[in-house]
Write an enzyme that holds these catalytic residues in place. Sequence first.
Site, PDB file in Angstrom:
ATOM      1  N   HIS A   1       0.785  -1.227   0.000  1.00 18.45           N
ATOM      2  CA  HIS A   1       0.000   0.000   0.000  1.00 18.45           C
ATOM      3  C   HIS A   1       0.817   1.276   0.000  1.00 18.45           C
ATOM      4  CE1 HIS A   1      -4.239  -1.150   0.389  1.00 18.45           C
ATOM      5  NE2 HIS A   1      -3.752  -2.266   0.874  1.00 18.45           N
TER       6      HIS A   1
ATOM      7  N   LYS B   1      -9.159  14.085   3.551  1.00 14.60           N
ATOM      8  CA  LYS B   1      -8.329  12.881   3.626  1.00 14.60           C
ATOM      9  C   LYS B   1      -7.528  12.976   4.920  1.00 14.60           C
ATOM     10  CE  LYS B   1      -6.494  14.062  -0.387  1.00 14.60           C
ATOM     11  NZ  LYS B   1      -6.389  12.818  -1.131  1.00 14.60           N
ATOM     12  N   ARG B   2      -6.835  11.897   5.303  1.00  6.13           N
ATOM     13  CA  ARG B   2      -5.997  11.993   6.483  1.00  6.13           C
ATOM     14  C   ARG B   2      -4.981  13.120   6.340  1.00  6.13           C
ATOM     15  NH1 ARG B   2      -6.179   8.150  10.610  1.00  6.13           N
ATOM     16  NH2 ARG B   2      -4.512   9.444  11.452  1.00  6.13           N
TER      17      ARG B   2
ATOM     18  N   LYS C   1       0.533  14.457   1.672  1.00  2.94           N
ATOM     19  CA  LYS C   1      -0.728  14.806   1.014  1.00  2.94           C
ATOM     20  C   LYS C   1      -0.836  16.321   0.772  1.00  2.94           C
ATOM     21  CE  LYS C   1      -3.300  10.785   2.841  1.00  2.94           C
ATOM     22  NZ  LYS C   1      -4.011  10.172   1.695  1.00  2.94           N
TER      23      LYS C   1
ATOM     24  N   THR D   1      -8.248   6.824  -3.031  1.00  2.30           N
ATOM     25  CA  THR D   1      -9.589   6.387  -3.436  1.00  2.30           C
ATOM     26  C   THR D   1     -10.575   7.539  -3.295  1.00  2.30           C
ATOM     27  OG1 THR D   1      -9.888   5.521  -1.191  1.00  2.30           O
ATOM     28  CG2 THR D   1      -9.326   3.928  -2.928  1.00  2.30           C
TER      29      THR D   1
ATOM     30  N   LYS E   1     -14.049   8.892  -5.543  1.00  2.00           N
ATOM     31  CA  LYS E   1     -15.374   9.253  -5.026  1.00  2.00           C
ATOM     32  C   LYS E   1     -15.791  10.630  -5.542  1.00  2.00           C
ATOM     33  CE  LYS E   1     -13.916   6.814  -0.863  1.00  2.00           C
ATOM     34  NZ  LYS E   1     -13.294   7.063   0.451  1.00  2.00           N
TER      35      LYS E   1
HETATM   36  C1  LIG Z   1     -12.080   7.403   0.880  1.00  2.00           C
HETATM   37  C2  LIG Z   1     -11.765   7.789   2.255  1.00  2.00           C
HETATM   38  C3  LIG Z   1     -10.436   7.987   2.645  1.00  2.00           C
HETATM   39  C4  LIG Z   1      -9.278   7.886   1.679  1.00  2.00           C
HETATM   40  O1  LIG Z   1      -9.103   9.144   1.056  1.00  2.00           O
HETATM   41  P1  LIG Z   1      -7.785   9.490   0.212  1.00  2.00           P
HETATM   42  O2  LIG Z   1      -8.088  10.828  -0.354  1.00  2.00           O
HETATM   43  O3  LIG Z   1      -7.684   8.438  -0.854  1.00  2.00           O
HETATM   44  O4  LIG Z   1      -6.650   9.487   1.141  1.00  2.00           O
HETATM   45  C5  LIG Z   1     -10.175   8.360   3.953  1.00  2.00           C
HETATM   46  N1  LIG Z   1     -11.174   8.519   4.840  1.00  2.00           N
HETATM   47  C6  LIG Z   1     -12.469   8.351   4.505  1.00  2.00           C
HETATM   48  C7  LIG Z   1     -13.517   8.568   5.534  1.00  2.00           C
HETATM   49  C8  LIG Z   1     -12.811   7.974   3.201  1.00  2.00           C
HETATM   50  O5  LIG Z   1     -14.094   7.793   2.872  1.00  2.00           O
END
Ligand SMILES: *Cc1c(COP(=O)(O)O)cnc(C)c1O
Length: 821
Positions: free
Chosen positions: A359, A548-549, A554, A656, A660
């Site tokens: 990952h 995101k985190r 990032k 991911t 979305k």
């Molecule tokens: C999809 C998702 C993530 C991952 O987000 P990234 O932008 O790919 O890091 C993290 N937290 C939640 C709640 C998510 O739905």
Amino acid sequence: MINPRFEKEAFKKDVEQNVKQLFRKTVDEASQQELYQAVSYVVKDAIIDDWIATQKQYEKDDPKIVYYMSMEFLLGRALGNNLINMTAYKEVKEALEEMGLNLNELEDQEPDPALGNGGLGRLAACFLDSLASLGYAAYGCGIRYRYGMFKQKIKDGYQEERPDNWLKNGNPFELRRPEYAKEVRFGGNIRVEYDDKTGDIRFKQENYESVLAVPYDYPIVGYDNHIVNTLRIWDAEPIVDFQLDSFDRGDYHKAVEQQNLAKTIVEVLYPNDNHYAGKELRLKQQYFFVSASLQAALTKYKKHHDDIHKLPEKMTIQMNDTHPTVAVAELMRLLLDEEGLGWDEAWEITSKTCAYTNHTIMSEALEKWPIDLFSRLLPRVYQIIQEIDRRFVAQIREMYPGNEEKVAKMQILRDGQVKMAHLAIVAGYSVNGVARLHTEILKKQELRDFYEMMPQKFNNKTNGITQRRFLMHGNPLLADWVTDKLGTKDWITDLSLMSGLKKWVDDEEALKEFMSIKYENKVRLAKYIKEHNGIEVDPRSIFDVQVKRLHEYKRQLLNILHVMYLYNEIKEHPEISFYPRTFIFGAKASAGYIRAKQIIKLINSVADVVNNDRSINGKLKVVFIEDYRVSNAEIIFAAADVSEQISTASKEASGTGNMKFMLNGAPTLGTMDGANVEIVEEVGAENAFIFGLSSDEVINYENNGGYNPMDIYNSDADIRRVVNQLVDGTYSQGDKEMYRDLYNSLLTAQGGSKADTYFILKDFRSYADTQKKVEEAYRDKDRWAKMALLNTASCGKFSSDRTIQEYVDDIWHLDKVTVEV
Ligand SMILES: *Cc1c(COP(=O)(O)O)cnc(C)c1O
């Protein structure tokens, strides 16, 4: 179609019955929480019928099963999602309305089971949804943390962590299965026993501590196919009751220890995302759920099959990152010590059963357990790893005679450490990355030696997301519109059909509808922000979102520095037209990640200054949404205009969140990193906003000592001004030290890391220029609508259904099952 299981009058009666039986109340007297529970138990009842039918079918068909092992499952709420997948959402919503109840309000009573940090855990949840929806037999295997991810509170701009007691009102959907409990042992020593008659050697663990692993099963409902798979998460209980007789026997301390171990082992999820902390308790957690899951899997296999050698025909294990990698050694142990197989037989089975997903390439995320800790905690497992390592080293030497450098680089046990990725690759039959670029970097850089030695193991599986949760549930307006425009609901299980939307791209009416749905969703988010942040945002402004985190790679810092830059521009040139923008952030930082927390504080400080400056006429707003998690994520994605995916190229394995946003019609503003590369390939470069260094360029700089950010600081006055504002008190009420560390991190090398490790200043100008292009594009309403629609229409590849089908075809080779009712 009326779903017969949710025939309205019967459903209402059942709800009333449950309120009465569970709470001794009438519907009028019950609280929203009580009503949520009463409704959930009715839904669970319907699920259980399918659950039983599915298990019967599996016993009959005897399909191959995948065990998806993961430390994290970031499920999100179950009630709404289960109703969607049972195709009963609308019927139930109506039935509840007739009772004077609102389904959405009841849904809000459900705590998010936050058993994950971020992307990796959410991926596991999307995969379970797709496995069930495609009709494959699967178990998710994990831990039932008492406290999952912490709840985030923002106080004076700072993050505070609060424990999330998500189980305090019980969990209607889970089922405790004490009959499947397993013992898991830690520590002690290994005694070798020789059987003089047979010549057999037996390894006996002595003086160990043990806990009882008790599974809780959680139904995973497939979409409209009556398949219900199982997420099995393990709780820990003391193995012996805390009794006086153990006190009498002098085992008092041992009894207390086991009690404590059981209590602590599943107490809390480590809140680190992409970071290895090396805590002993974490290794205990890993072994705990892996051992229990494998024991249960073998028991299940042996119930219906008598030849253990054929195990790989009926089960496969996917290891979600290295966290469950101890599985390979534990499976060896069970086959050697419990099943009595010889080494070669056991290895043959294990190496055809276990597969590994990588990952990240971030070095701080690599799991390397100190040998002394590891061997003390898992003495027998460690012996087995020593033997795996010994044989592997012999193999390297045979293939590369005299090349000790290879041995040093690839060995499993080296430098006093157990290198978990090496173990996973050596013992696994498949190694996959999670986006094309990521897999290429693994093959060319990080895992190059392994790739050269065993190229056949390496493959790519680009991540995906489930459209059931992130469109149907999160964005019902758009979901209905898509069904209407495509003339079919089949996209729900075949997202490639979304390309059929492309024919509407020149239809003015359709574009207007598409954008007015976006507007409705922005109004919904604006309301959420008003309620939760007390900030007014204008739904007509551009909603520019980064959720995101929080992690340096990032680059939330790049985003907020750019906001500071825009604010300077607007103040300096009030005459220049500026399209109103709302910058929306959401991010949890690991509790111990100081710099990440400083960035959260900075975002909130900038928000304070900018949002309260009347002179800019609300052109700029900054919002930090507290406690970003799956339930509010669904609302945020639906409302986004711009998807910020701005990681330093090469650092984000896939992402991911990016998918979305795309599904919900938000063009990507991003670097050529992770799955962004494939998103751009699908939607076309003209429908995305790409900037910054490429991964090759980043890797090149890194291999040559970095770059000098002072050159940029000295030559670009706008950048210099923004960077200086970190230490001139502008955003800290005169305190010049508050953001000194962030300032230093951008300009000077420190403690082993280079200046501006993440190339923020290097990419700044390119980012700002590209943001300008976003604004221009947005001003052209027609052009923007087309871009947004084309993003939704081009997202077909990014369904986790596609990802799972690839895992099935290339790695797992599962059998498809249908359940008749
Ligand atoms: C999809 C998702 C993530 C991952 O987000 P990234 O932008 O790919 O890091 C993290 N937290 C939640 C709640 C998510 O739905």
